[in-house]
Design a protein around this motif. Sequence first.
Motif, PDB file in Angstrom:
ATOM      1  N   GLY A 131       0.817  -1.214   0.000  1.00  0.00           N
ATOM      2  CA  GLY A 131       0.000   0.000   0.000  1.00  0.00           C
ATOM      3  C   GLY A 131       0.846   1.257   0.000  1.00  0.00           C
ATOM      4  O   GLY A 131       0.512   2.243  -0.665  1.00  0.00           O
ATOM      5  N   ILE A 132       1.956   1.236   0.735  1.00  0.00           N
ATOM      6  CA  ILE A 132       2.867   2.396   0.757  1.00  0.00           C
ATOM      7  C   ILE A 132       3.541   2.549  -0.601  1.00  0.00           C
ATOM      8  O   ILE A 132       3.708   3.662  -1.106  1.00  0.00           O
ATOM      9  CB  ILE A 132       3.920   2.259   1.868  1.00  0.00           C
ATOM     10  N   ASP A 133       3.937   1.423  -1.211  1.00  0.00           N
ATOM     11  CA  ASP A 133       4.497   1.479  -2.566  1.00  0.00           C
ATOM     12  C   ASP A 133       3.520   2.172  -3.516  1.00  0.00           C
ATOM     13  O   ASP A 133       3.907   3.024  -4.317  1.00  0.00           O
ATOM     14  CB  ASP A 133       4.773   0.066  -3.098  1.00  0.00           C
ATOM     15  N   LEU A 134       2.249   1.773  -3.428  1.00  0.00           N
ATOM     16  CA  LEU A 134       1.235   2.293  -4.349  1.00  0.00           C
ATOM     17  C   LEU A 134       0.962   3.770  -4.124  1.00  0.00           C
ATOM     18  O   LEU A 134       0.970   4.563  -5.073  1.00  0.00           O
ATOM     19  CB  LEU A 134      -0.052   1.485  -4.202  1.00  0.00           C
ATOM     20  N   ILE A 135       0.710   4.166  -2.891  1.00  0.00           N
ATOM     21  CA  ILE A 135       0.353   5.571  -2.661  1.00  0.00           C
ATOM     22  C   ILE A 135       1.542   6.492  -2.902  1.00  0.00           C
ATOM     23  O   ILE A 135       1.356   7.665  -3.246  1.00  0.00           O
ATOM     24  CB  ILE A 135      -0.242   5.800  -1.256  1.00  0.00           C
ATOM     25  N   SER A 136       2.763   5.962  -2.761  1.00  0.00           N
ATOM     26  CA  SER A 136       3.951   6.776  -3.042  1.00  0.00           C
ATOM     27  C   SER A 136       4.062   7.109  -4.521  1.00  0.00           C
ATOM     28  O   SER A 136       4.719   8.085  -4.890  1.00  0.00           O
ATOM     29  CB  SER A 136       5.223   6.050  -2.581  1.00  0.00           C
ATOM     30  N   ALA A 137       3.431   6.288  -5.364  1.00  0.00           N
ATOM     31  CA  ALA A 137       3.444   6.538  -6.807  1.00  0.00           C
ATOM     32  C   ALA A 137       2.336   7.487  -7.239  1.00  0.00           C
ATOM     33  O   ALA A 137       2.285   7.876  -8.407  1.00  0.00           O
ATOM     34  CB  ALA A 137       3.324   5.216  -7.565  1.00  0.00           C
ATOM     35  N   ALA A 193       1.425  11.257   9.781  1.00  0.00           N
ATOM     36  CA  ALA A 193       1.601  11.235   8.332  1.00  0.00           C
ATOM     37  C   ALA A 193       1.382  12.614   7.730  1.00  0.00           C
ATOM     38  O   ALA A 193       2.061  13.014   6.776  1.00  0.00           O
ATOM     39  CB  ALA A 193       0.640  10.226   7.712  1.00  0.00           C
ATOM     40  N   HIS A 194       0.442  13.359   8.308  1.00  0.00           N
ATOM     41  CA  HIS A 194       0.174  14.717   7.837  1.00  0.00           C
ATOM     42  C   HIS A 194       1.316  15.651   8.192  1.00  0.00           C
ATOM     43  O   HIS A 194       1.772  16.454   7.363  1.00  0.00           O
ATOM     44  CB  HIS A 194      -1.138  15.216   8.451  1.00  0.00           C
ATOM     45  N   VAL A 195       1.819  15.531   9.396  1.00  0.00           N
ATOM     46  CA  VAL A 195       2.897  16.413   9.861  1.00  0.00           C
ATOM     47  C   VAL A 195       4.147  16.260   9.005  1.00  0.00           C
ATOM     48  O   VAL A 195       4.798  17.255   8.643  1.00  0.00           O
ATOM     49  CB  VAL A 195       3.213  16.144  11.349  1.00  0.00           C
ATOM     50  N   VAL A 196       4.502  15.019   8.657  1.00  0.00           N
ATOM     51  CA  VAL A 196       5.728  14.800   7.879  1.00  0.00           C
ATOM     52  C   VAL A 196       5.526  15.003   6.384  1.00  0.00           C
ATOM     53  O   VAL A 196       6.490  14.998   5.616  1.00  0.00           O
ATOM     54  CB  VAL A 196       6.320  13.395   8.134  1.00  0.00           C
ATOM     55  N   GLY A 197       4.277  15.156   5.941  1.00  0.00           N
ATOM     56  CA  GLY A 197       4.024  15.445   4.542  1.00  0.00           C
ATOM     57  C   GLY A 197       3.706  14.236   3.681  1.00  0.00           C
ATOM     58  O   GLY A 197       3.642  14.362   2.449  1.00  0.00           O
ATOM     59  N   LEU A 198       3.474  13.080   4.303  1.00  0.00           N
ATOM     60  CA  LEU A 198       3.087  11.910   3.514  1.00  0.00           C
ATOM     61  C   LEU A 198       1.710  12.110   2.902  1.00  0.00           C
ATOM     62  O   LEU A 198       1.456  11.676   1.770  1.00  0.00           O
ATOM     63  CB  LEU A 198       3.100  10.654   4.401  1.00  0.00           C
ATOM     64  N   VAL A 199       0.810  12.757   3.640  1.00  0.00           N
ATOM     65  CA  VAL A 199      -0.513  13.111   3.110  1.00  0.00           C
ATOM     66  C   VAL A 199      -0.677  14.623   3.206  1.00  0.00           C
ATOM     67  O   VAL A 199      -0.079  15.284   4.053  1.00  0.00           O
ATOM     68  CB  VAL A 199      -1.656  12.401   3.877  1.00  0.00           C
ATOM     69  N   SER A 200      -1.498  15.169   2.323  1.00  0.00           N
ATOM     70  CA  SER A 200      -1.703  16.617   2.314  1.00  0.00           C
ATOM     71  C   SER A 200      -2.939  17.031   3.088  1.00  0.00           C
ATOM     72  O   SER A 200      -3.102  18.215   3.391  1.00  0.00           O
ATOM     73  CB  SER A 200      -1.801  17.137   0.873  1.00  0.00           C
TER      74      SER A 200
END
Length: 281
Positions: A131-137, A193-200
């Motif tokens: 899932g992390i692989d996918l959302i990172s793309a 995840a929001h704080v580090v910028g993984l999600v907006s």
Amino acid sequence: MASYKFECLSVSISAEGVAHVEINRPKALNAFNTQTWTEIGECFARFRSDGDVRSVVLSASGRMFTAGLDLKEAAAGPLAKGSDAGANVDVARRGYYHRLHILTFQDAISAVETCDKPVVVVVHGGCLGIGIDLISACDIRVCTEDTYFMVKEVDIGMAADIGTLQRLPKIVGSDSWVREVCYTARKIPSKEAHVVGLVSNVLATKEEAMKHAFELATAIAFKSPVAVVSTKHLLNYSRDHTVREGLEYTAIWNTMAHNSHDMPLAIMSSLQKKKARFPKL
């Protein structure tokens, strides 16, 4: 309008050109079997050349986004066997076919990134491993408050090999944080995840997150498709090259893109304070 029929994905395309791709294996917690990742690769490769698609929303059905790799299939598949040549084949030959399997898997997930149409992904519940692989793309990531993320591969005795280790450090600004979560496989709550910028953005519920994602995707769909696909293509290129290389490549690319009918249409519409309607690619 093209028809998209898959076993593990549900696909629809709105009149505005927003495609909705839903991973649809809820009874298996959307774990990725070979059929799932193969279909994702095929679907997004088709989007790339489908002028009716201008942007994409990616989501998943059921309780969670994905439990990661389908371990039952993996234990009996190419990852376990390496090749079909038998147990006595030497390590070089087993490794050769194992590598081909991994490369094919990588290409399927990378199809999300190389599809020039922007992809907004909605994550809910758990998002583990693949899932992390996918959302990172994906281009834009939003999630629900109950979401948690885990780079889970170390817990099954391997390093992530489908894109997380390559893309996550370029998404998140802290190398230390990336190494921590990849080495420990710990849970990452939505707020972190929001704080580090993984999600907006973090929304309270899946319904709110989906609404937000479709608003973003629809706004993108009404922009010049030439401008949008050029922007995504050039952002990806510039991320992987030096500033000078990115600038030189952009100059070459835009010698073509600037000749579209979209620029004068956009400028005239802006001057007239009207909403432009752009033809599809």
